[in-house]
Structures are given as structure tokens and as C-alpha cells.
Motif scaffolding. Structure first.
Motif, mmCIF file in Angstrom:
data_model
loop_
_atom_site.group_PDB
_atom_site.id
_atom_site.type_symbol
_atom_site.label_atom_id
_atom_site.label_comp_id
_atom_site.label_asym_id
_atom_site.label_seq_id
_atom_site.Cartn_x
_atom_site.Cartn_y
_atom_site.Cartn_z
ATOM 1 N N VAL A 1 0.836 -1.197 0.000
ATOM 2 C CA VAL A 1 0.000 0.000 0.000
ATOM 3 C C VAL A 1 0.875 1.254 0.000
ATOM 4 O O VAL A 1 0.603 2.206 -0.739
ATOM 5 N N SER B 1 -4.949 -8.759 -12.961
ATOM 6 C CA SER B 1 -3.874 -8.398 -12.033
ATOM 7 C C SER B 1 -3.049 -9.602 -11.593
ATOM 8 O O SER B 1 -1.826 -9.539 -11.565
ATOM 9 N N LEU C 1 -1.289 -2.799 -8.577
ATOM 10 C CA LEU C 1 -2.337 -2.032 -7.884
ATOM 11 C C LEU C 1 -2.216 -0.529 -8.109
ATOM 12 O O LEU C 1 -3.171 0.210 -7.896
ATOM 13 N N GLN C 2 -1.025 -0.090 -8.527
ATOM 14 C CA GLN C 2 -0.748 1.335 -8.574
ATOM 15 C C GLN C 2 -1.640 2.141 -9.533
ATOM 16 O O GLN C 2 -2.042 3.250 -9.182
ATOM 17 N N HIS D 1 -4.724 2.104 -10.040
ATOM 18 C CA HIS D 1 -5.971 2.531 -9.404
ATOM 19 C C HIS D 1 -5.772 3.850 -8.668
ATOM 20 O O HIS D 1 -6.625 4.732 -8.701
ATOM 21 N N TYR D 2 -4.617 3.995 -8.006
ATOM 22 C CA TYR D 2 -4.332 5.244 -7.297
ATOM 23 C C TYR D 2 -4.141 6.388 -8.277
ATOM 24 O O TYR D 2 -4.567 7.507 -8.034
ATOM 25 N N GLN E 1 -9.409 3.667 -0.764
ATOM 26 C CA GLN E 1 -8.747 2.761 -1.704
ATOM 27 C C GLN E 1 -7.570 2.046 -1.019
ATOM 28 O O GLN E 1 -7.324 0.868 -1.262
ATOM 29 N N SER F 1 -7.032 -1.866 -0.971
ATOM 30 C CA SER F 1 -5.902 -2.545 -1.605
ATOM 31 C C SER F 1 -5.022 -3.239 -0.576
ATOM 32 O O SER F 1 -4.273 -4.137 -0.934
ATOM 33 N N THR G 1 -6.584 -6.550 -0.817
ATOM 34 C CA THR G 1 -6.234 -7.163 -2.102
ATOM 35 C C THR G 1 -4.793 -7.646 -2.085
ATOM 36 O O THR G 1 -4.489 -8.736 -2.587
ATOM 37 N N ALA G 2 -3.902 -6.829 -1.500
ATOM 38 C CA ALA G 2 -2.485 -7.200 -1.467
ATOM 39 C C ALA G 2 -2.296 -8.492 -0.689
ATOM 40 O O ALA G 2 -1.560 -9.389 -1.117
#
Lengths: 301, 335
Positions: free
Chosen positions: A109, A146, A172-173, A175-176, A222, A226, A229-230
């Protein structure tokens, strides 16, 4: 008398601090508070795991392999959740394993969010063509499922927990980036930004001091999502043999090691997965609470 | 509308080239010389190495290699697998029906349960049913599906013995793969019990793959329904004295479905990622298992081609969903 009254009135009308207000809304969501408590326990286990665990996580008690949990026939008080095929204590491995998942969540994150926020800010403030290039690159990353992209990335980098974290952070990046860019674009048109610009604020000041704090609410939500998710993706990679390597007591890796025993020893499979599920569930509950507390549109609805 | 379609199509081209570049680049970045890997433990003479290197074009500059790959891809040539020596394209289409069949069943499963669950939760907002359904949905949403699969195997295959553990059909049956879809083929073969066997093999993978989409659809349906139920026309319908079944089922649900359909369309990527885990656990001979196996075998052309095909598939579906959404909702087009 008069003074006391006005002081009291001032106290009533004073806007509660941001944190207080947040806590007020967060507390209303019972699930979120439960999630927070579970997460606190998880964090404590992650930090102090090896001192809390009854046994060493890698010690093999060769005479006690595949013992069932204590409450089942044949179980022993010494190993509350039973032992695995190599005679290692399940409970100790689960407790020590918490730190890997926690570590994965925190690192992924942090890396994904800080990178994504930076790129998103640049995309929001830069000229149009830079913005399009950045967003096309993000589209490209998002076109791959992913887990598949992470899997191939780990194959390139070599299977290990660190590389799994790098891969998941990359995946994941975007999305940010999207989230930050979208809020920057809508904030940028507001009057307070114009006034800051007229007052002579430079780009750096505009980006980080003026605009960014007002874009944080969706990013925080978020981040919570995440985090879970991670943890899930790292466990999935571990399960596929592309994450943490044995004998690391990472929960996904433990599941992979236990696979061949599923029909003989239910406990070696059930508990690591349950640990993943409870942790992820707690974080998602917290995420829902965060969203309710931070998103003004949904408040009081 | 035409402008909208054209502008969306235009952004598709650079993304496509980028996706090709990434799948091409990954393979070049993988550790280990692919030709040495191909030779295996026997090793090879330097002459043979040079010959193979020339055959695959590895001795030419990387830009030339990429250009040739790109032109090859556009002509439908993705190279041959190192392991089976068959064209990647053929392998993909031989295995794709298995993944499609599984994903399709998982989608039906999640829609058939998710939409009613969302509607029931929304109608009973704040009551017991709502809480129970939404808690269940959150558990489903947080589920590590690889563990869920193992758990279901323990219960239904191990303890109850109801379902088989792996594969698409029992080895007792043999018939030609006319369509590649086991449900259709087994039915067409006319063999007694073949169809039942195919269904039995499908049940657990379908549940596992459908769990997360199910939770997402249920949550999305509930929130969309709640939004619609607050609209004026619902109050009007209620004032007219329509039954609540008619209001919820026809007036509200139909309008609530638009965001739900979008979510369903956009979950194709999630479904493919889930297929990787599901197929690996149930030894389901589809694209996901094929990719994982190829990654472990270092079968570079397959990894490269598979990545590209999967990404293009996700892109095409997302583009279609976007366009359909633009068609339904004119507000989107203006952006």
C-alpha cells in the motif's frame, strides 16, 4: 455568568476536530468497529508474533506429525490447533505468519499509493499530452488481469516474497493514479485553487499543499481496499509457489504445502485459509466504515 | 455517437501496441536464455545454438524482432510453443472453450443468485435479511478462493463423495470434441451418463469461480436498488396503488440494472484472474492452467502469446461495455 454561558455556547458550536468527526461517523458502523478490533489483534500478532507463539514456528516435532487439534480425539493440549505433516505447531506458524501478511499489506500500500499519488498529481497538473501518455500506460497495465500480470512479473524477477510485493504494488498502482487524477481534475477548477494560484503559489505548493489534502478521502478508502487485495494476492502467489518460499510460515505458502493432505488432515488446510479470510474480512469491514465516514455524499443517507 | 465510438477506438490502438510491447518485453526480460532452456540438460554445440538463434530471430536487433512480432501478431501468427511445437494460436483456441464454459457457468451462477439477493436486501433495508445477506456477501468478497476451493473439495468430494475432484469429465466416456464445450459435446454424444458426469465436474469450479462476482453483483444490485427506490417515480407508482412486487420487480429493478450490467461486463478481468487459481486447483484444462504451466515450464512463446490474447480479450470486452453504456446513457458520451 454571562461568560460561562457564552463559553458553553462556543463549545457547542465549535466544529469538532476532524479526527473527532471522523470517529463519530466511523463508530456508527458496528461492523467497522469490529473490523478495527480484529485488525488491532492482527497488528499485535504481526509485531510480537514470535514472543506470543507457544512454540518456534520452524521447529519440527518429529514424533508428533499431523496431530489433530486439541479438542479432537488424538489431539494434544501441547498443540492447540494440531501439527502439520512435518510436526510443526500450526498455531505458532499461524501467529508468526501474521507478520508476513501485515508486512505485505503495509509495503504494497505504501509503495503503490505513494507512486500512484505522485503520478496522478503529475497527470492532473501536466499538459494534456503528458496526461494522455500516462493514462494510456495505466490502461495498458489495467488490461492484464492483475494476478496474471503479477505472476509473470514474479516469474521475471524470481519467486520470493519481496518480488511478489513489488509485482503486486505495480499491479495495484494504476488505481491510485486514476483516483488521484480524477479528484485533482475536479478540485483544480474550484475557486480556492484559483485564488492560491493568483496569490502566487508555485506548482509544488499547489499540488501538495493546496490540492492533495482535499483529494485524500477516496485515496484512504482505496488504501484500505488494496491492503486486503495485497494480502489476498500475495497469498495466492504463495499458493501457486511464486510468493514466499517454504519453510516461511506465510499463510498462502502453508496452504500450498498442505494441499496433498487435504483429505487426511482437514486442519492443515482449514486454519491458514481461515486466517486469511478473517484478516481480509476485518480490513474490508474497516474499509466500508472508512468510506461511510469519509464520503460526505453518503453521510446520513 | 459516431465521434464517441471513433475516439474510443482510437485510444484502443496505442493501448494495443503497448500491450504487445509489454508481453514482448517480459519474455526478453525473463532470466535464462530461451534456447538454452529449450535444449534442456543435454546441452548443445555452438553451431546448433547459432542455427536455432537464427531460426527464432534472436540474433537480430531487438527493434527488428519487435516489428516482426507485431506484424506477425496482426497476421495471426503468435509463434510456436517450445514444448509442444504447435502454434500458440491453435493451442489457445483448443483450450479456450473450457475456460469459456467455466466462466459462463460461473457468471450465470453469480447473476442468478446475486441479483435476487441484492433486491431482497434492498427491499428489506436494515432488517434481518439485509444484514444477513450483506454480511454473507462481504465474506464472499473477502474470500481467498483457492482456500474456498480446497474447503469445498474436503466437504463435497472428501466427506460426502458427491463431486469429482478434478478434470472436466469422467475417463469412462470418450467422444470427439466437436465444439469444445463439454456440456454440449456430452449431450450430443448420446452416451448415457456423460452429460451428468460433465455437470458434476462443473459444479465445484463454477461455485468457486462465481463466488467473488456473486458478492460484487449482490452488493452492487443492493446499492443501485436503494438509489432507485428513493426516486419520485417509485413514490408515484406506490401512490397509484401498484403492488410492491410490481414496483420492485418492474419499475425499480429495470432501472437499477444499468450499473449492475456494467459491473458484470467489467468483471471479465476478475473472472480470468480467478480462472487461473480455479483451473489450477481443479486441473481444469483451460487458459488459466495453460498459462501457469507455461510460466513454470518457461515456454516463452506461449506466455507471450497468452498474455497478449488475454489482455486483448479484456480490452475488447471493456470497450464493448463502454460503448453499450454510452449507447444507453447519453450523458457519458459528452465527456
Amino acid at each position: 455568568m454571562d461568560d460561562a454561558l457564552s463559553a458553553e455556547a462556543a463549545q457547542v458550536h465549535a466544529r469538532p476536530g476532524r479526527l473527532r468527526e471522523f470517529w463519530f461517523y466511523f463508530r456508527e458502523n458496528r461492523g467497522a468497529v469490529i473490523g478495527l478490533w480484529i485488525f488491532a489483534v492482527f497488528a499485535i500478532l504481526a509485531l510480537f508474533g514470535p514472543w506470543i507463539a507457544p512454540h518456534d514456528a520452524t521447529t519440527q516435532f518429529r514424533s508428533d506429525t499431523l496431530l489433530p487439534p486439541a479438542w479432537q480425539e488424538g489431539g494434544s493440549r501441547k498443540y492447540v490447533l494440531g501439527t502439520d505433516p512435518l510436526g510443526r505447531d500450526m498455531l505458532s506458524r499461524l501467529i508468526v505468519g501474521a507478520r508476513f501478511s501485515f508486512f505485505v499489506g503495509v509495503v504494497v500500500v505504501t509503495v503503490a499509493a505513494s507512486g500512484g499519488i505522485m503520478i496522478g498529481l503529475i497527470a492532473g497538473f501536466a499538459p494534456r499530452w503528458v496526461d494522455s501518455i500516462i493514462m494510456r500506460i495505466m490502461d495498458i497495465i489495467l488490461a492484464f488481469p492483475s494476478l496474471l500480470l503479477a505472476l509473470v512479473l514474479v516469474a521475471v524477477l524470481g519467486p520470493s516474497l519481496t518480488n511478489a510485493m513489488i509485482a503486486i504494488a505495480i499491479v495495484l498502482q494504476p488505481h491510485y493514479v486514476r483516483l488521484t487524477r480524477a479528484s485533482v481534475l475536479s478540485e483544480k477548477q474550484k475557486d480556492y485553487v484559483t485564488s492560491a494560484r493568483v496569490a502566487g503559489a508555485g506548482y509544488f505548493r499547489l499540488m501538495f499543499v493546496t490540492v492533495l489534502p482535499n483529494c485524500l478521502a477516496p485515496i484512504i478508502v482505496q488504501a484500505a481496499l488494496s491492503f486486503s487485495t495485497a494480502i489476498l494476492d500475495a497469498a495466492a502467489l504463495g499458493f501457486l509457489g511464486m510468493g514466499a518460499q517454504p519453510p516461511t510460515p506465510e499463510w498462502g505458502t502453508m496452504l500450498a504445502e498442505a494441499r496433498e493432505f487435504i483429505l487426511r488432515a482437514w486442519w492443515v488446510v482449514t486454519f491458514p485459509g481461515l486466517a486469511i479470510l478473517i484478516t481480509v474480512l476485518a480490513i474490508n469491514l474497516m474499509g466500508d466504515g472508512l468510506r461511510d465516514a469519509l464520503d460526505p455524499k453518503l453521510k446520513r443517507s | 455517437m459516431l465521434n464517441y465510438v471513433l475516439s474510443r477506438l482510437l485510444t484502443f490502438i496505442p493501448t494495443f501496441i503497448g500491450v504487445t510491447l509489454i508481453s514482448f518485453g517480459f519474455i526478453r526480460a525473463l532470466p535464462g536464455d530461451p534456447i538454452v532452456v529449450m535444449a534442456g540438460e543435454r546441452g548443445m554445440t555452438p553451431e546448433r545454438y547459432a542455427e536455432l538463434s537464427a531460426q527464432f530471430g534472436f540474433d537480430r536487433p531487438i527493434f527488428v524482432q519487435f516489428w516482426e512480432y507485431l506484424t506477425g501478431v496482426l497476421q495471426g501468427d503468435l509463434g510456436n510453443s517450445f514444448v509442444t511445437k504447435r502454434p500458440v494460436w491453435d493451442e489457445f483456441f483448443a483450450l479456450f472453450p473450457a475456460t469459456l464454459e467455466l466462466s459462463f457457468c460461473a457468471m450465470i451462477f453469480s447473476i442468478a443468485l446475486g441479483i435476487p439477493a441484492g433486491v431482497i436486501a434492498a427491499v428489506n433495508r436494515g432488517k434481518f435479511f439485509d444484514r444477513a445477506l450483506m454480511s454473507t456477501a462481504l465474506v464472499g468478497y473477502s474470500m481467498p478462493i483457492f482456500w474456498w476451493a480446497l474447503l469445498l473439495i474436503i466437504i463435497f468430494s472428501g466427506n460426502l463423495g458427491w463431486t469429482p475432484v478434478s478434470g472436466r469429465i469422467s475417463l469412462m466416456y470418450y467422444f470427439p470434441n466437436a465444439t469444445g464445450f463439454m456440456l454440449i459435446d456430452s449431450l450430443a454424444s448420446g452416451q448415457k451418463g456423460a452429460f451428468a458426469s460433465a455437470v458434476q465436474h462443473l459444479i465445484l469450479p463454477t461455485i468457486v469461480l462465481g463466488t467473488i462476482p456473486l458478492a460484487v453483483i449482490a452488493r452492487q444490485t443492493r446499492s443501485a436498488m436503494l438509489e432507485v427506490l428513493g426516486e419520485d417515480y417509485i413514490r408515484t407508482a406506490r401512490a397509484k396503488g401498484l403492488t410492491s412486487g410490481r414496483i420492485n420487480g418492474i419499475h425499480a429493478l429495470r432501472n437499477a440494472l444499468i450499473p449492475v450490467v456494467t459491473v458484470i461486463g467489467l468483471s471479465v478481468g476478475t473472472l480470468l484472474a480467478g480462472a487461473i487459481l480455479t483451473e489450477t486447483i481443479f486441473s481444469w484444462p483451460g487458459i488459466g492452467k495453460w498459462m501457469v504451466d507455461s510460466i513454470f515450464r518457461r515456454d516463452y512463446p506461449v506466455v507471450q502469446g497468452g498474455l497478449l490474447l488475454i489482455a486483448v480479450m479484456v480490452m475488447v470486452v471493456n470497450l464493448t461495455v463502454d460503448m453499450l453504456y454510452g449507447l444507453i446513457n447519453p450523458k457519458i458520451r459528452k465527456r
